[in-house]
Scaffold this motif. Sequence first.
Motif, PDB file in Angstrom:
ATOM      1  N   VAL A  91       0.846  -1.188   0.000  1.00 39.65           N
ATOM      2  CA  VAL A  91       0.000   0.000   0.000  1.00 39.65           C
ATOM      3  C   VAL A  91       0.879   1.235   0.000  1.00 39.65           C
ATOM      4  O   VAL A  91       0.587   2.223  -0.657  1.00 39.65           O
ATOM      5  N   SER A  92       1.982   1.140   0.741  1.00 40.23           N
ATOM      6  CA  SER A  92       2.910   2.259   0.874  1.00 40.23           C
ATOM      7  C   SER A  92       4.307   1.700   1.126  1.00 40.23           C
ATOM      8  O   SER A  92       4.459   0.593   1.646  1.00 40.23           O
ATOM      9  N   ASP A  93       5.334   2.464   0.784  1.00 39.26           N
ATOM     10  CA  ASP A  93       6.706   2.029   1.057  1.00 39.26           C
ATOM     11  C   ASP A  93       6.995   1.954   2.548  1.00 39.26           C
ATOM     12  O   ASP A  93       7.937   1.287   2.979  1.00 39.26           O
ATOM     13  N   SER A  94       6.205   2.632   3.352  1.00 36.30           N
ATOM     14  CA  SER A  94       6.428   2.616   4.800  1.00 36.30           C
ATOM     15  C   SER A  94       5.878   1.354   5.464  1.00 36.30           C
ATOM     16  O   SER A  94       6.120   1.119   6.633  1.00 36.30           O
ATOM     17  N   VAL A  95       5.139   0.518   4.708  1.00 39.50           N
ATOM     18  CA  VAL A  95       4.593  -0.727   5.246  1.00 39.50           C
ATOM     19  C   VAL A  95       5.367  -1.893   4.632  1.00 39.50           C
ATOM     20  O   VAL A  95       5.234  -2.183   3.445  1.00 39.50           O
ATOM     21  N   ALA A  96       6.177  -2.540   5.443  1.00 42.51           N
ATOM     22  CA  ALA A  96       6.996  -3.658   4.956  1.00 42.51           C
ATOM     23  C   ALA A  96       6.208  -4.960   5.030  1.00 42.51           C
ATOM     24  O   ALA A  96       5.394  -5.156   5.938  1.00 42.51           O
ATOM     25  N   ASN A  97       6.442  -5.832   4.082  1.00 43.32           N
ATOM     26  CA  ASN A  97       5.788  -7.144   4.078  1.00 43.32           C
ATOM     27  C   ASN A  97       6.628  -8.149   4.861  1.00 43.32           C
ATOM     28  O   ASN A  97       7.768  -8.424   4.511  1.00 43.32           O
ATOM     29  N   GLN A  98       6.040  -8.667   5.908  1.00 45.20           N
ATOM     30  CA  GLN A  98       6.591  -9.790   6.648  1.00 45.20           C
ATOM     31  C   GLN A  98       5.441 -10.769   6.791  1.00 45.20           C
ATOM     32  O   GLN A  98       4.602 -10.631   7.665  1.00 45.20           O
ATOM     33  N   ILE A  99       5.413 -11.732   5.911  1.00 44.42           N
ATOM     34  CA  ILE A  99       4.282 -12.640   5.798  1.00 44.42           C
ATOM     35  C   ILE A  99       4.373 -13.710   6.885  1.00 44.42           C
ATOM     36  O   ILE A  99       5.413 -14.345   7.066  1.00 44.42           O
ATOM     37  N   ASP A 100       3.258 -13.921   7.577  1.00 43.87           N
ATOM     38  CA  ASP A 100       3.179 -14.963   8.594  1.00 43.87           C
ATOM     39  C   ASP A 100       3.232 -16.331   7.911  1.00 43.87           C
ATOM     40  O   ASP A 100       2.609 -16.541   6.861  1.00 43.87           O
ATOM     41  N   LEU A 101       3.957 -17.253   8.502  1.00 45.26           N
ATOM     42  CA  LEU A 101       4.126 -18.586   7.932  1.00 45.26           C
ATOM     43  C   LEU A 101       2.789 -19.275   7.696  1.00 45.26           C
ATOM     44  O   LEU A 101       2.565 -19.871   6.639  1.00 45.26           O
ATOM     45  N   SER A 102       1.883 -19.182   8.658  1.00 41.37           N
ATOM     46  CA  SER A 102       0.583 -19.847   8.494  1.00 41.37           C
ATOM     47  C   SER A 102      -0.217 -19.231   7.343  1.00 41.37           C
ATOM     48  O   SER A 102      -0.906 -19.933   6.607  1.00 41.37           O
ATOM     49  N   SER A 103      -0.098 -17.926   7.136  1.00 41.34           N
ATOM     50  CA  SER A 103      -0.783 -17.268   6.030  1.00 41.34           C
ATOM     51  C   SER A 103      -0.204 -17.733   4.697  1.00 41.34           C
ATOM     52  O   SER A 103      -0.941 -17.999   3.740  1.00 41.34           O
ATOM     53  N   TYR A 104       1.108 -17.845   4.622  1.00 41.51           N
ATOM     54  CA  TYR A 104       1.773 -18.299   3.403  1.00 41.51           C
ATOM     55  C   TYR A 104       1.371 -19.731   3.052  1.00 41.51           C
ATOM     56  O   TYR A 104       0.943 -20.011   1.923  1.00 41.51           O
ATOM     57  N   ILE A 105       1.455 -20.627   4.023  1.00 39.86           N
ATOM     58  CA  ILE A 105       1.120 -22.040   3.787  1.00 39.86           C
ATOM     59  C   ILE A 105      -0.362 -22.176   3.453  1.00 39.86           C
ATOM     60  O   ILE A 105      -0.748 -22.945   2.565  1.00 39.86           O
ATOM     61  N   SER A 106      -1.213 -21.435   4.136  1.00 41.32           N
ATOM     62  CA  SER A 106      -2.648 -21.482   3.876  1.00 41.32           C
ATOM     63  C   SER A 106      -2.959 -21.041   2.447  1.00 41.32           C
ATOM     64  O   SER A 106      -3.782 -21.655   1.760  1.00 41.32           O
ATOM     65  N   THR A 107      -2.310 -19.994   1.991  1.00 41.59           N
ATOM     66  CA  THR A 107      -2.518 -19.506   0.627  1.00 41.59           C
ATOM     67  C   THR A 107      -2.089 -20.554  -0.398  1.00 41.59           C
ATOM     68  O   THR A 107      -2.826 -20.864  -1.335  1.00 41.59           O
ATOM     69  N   VAL A 108      -0.910 -21.122  -0.206  1.00 42.09           N
ATOM     70  CA  VAL A 108      -0.389 -22.115  -1.156  1.00 42.09           C
ATOM     71  C   VAL A 108      -1.277 -23.355  -1.192  1.00 42.09           C
ATOM     72  O   VAL A 108      -1.662 -23.828  -2.266  1.00 42.09           O
TER      73      VAL A 108
END
Length: 193
Positions: A91-108
Amino acid sequence: MEEMPFRIVNLKMAGQFAMHLWVSLVGGVILAFPYIVLQIWLFVAPGLKPEERKYAGVLIGSSSILFFLGVLFGYFLIVPLTVQFLGTYQVSDSVANQIDLSSYISTVTSVLLACGVMFQLPVLVYVGSKLGLLTPEWMRKYRKHAFVVVLIVAAVITPPDVASQILVTIPVMILYEISILIASRISKRQTLR
């Protein structure tokens, strides 16, 4: 495997262990799919006529092959696009993406299973045609409606970019056209009887 354009973090004490178990469970379901279909068939088969039972091998084999093709399609084409898009979207450069492991695995896992299920279309049409619920004429008449439904489903299981949505839509619509041919063949056989 190439390096992720974002960082995956684990925020729970047993998070990595739980995700390892979850991935093992989903992997087991994917690998055991032919056996699961066989068990469903064995449950349904006693209620069928002998001429209906003779299609068991073709039904189980084609269902398994289509499911595996869907999972492979999802793994090699859709998952990389999904991870790349959602992992790098900001959304903005000031918001860094640090994806939660459970969110990543759930998406895949949800993308893989959704693609496997979507590739079951010819099998569902075959069964629906055999039961007299689907006709090739009906499928041709509602082709545009089916296209819209496939676009909606593709939009749900892919990231919100047009390329990945089209990438899912094309093979499913090809499967839809193949399903019309299957329904036509079944309809001709039933007319000859």
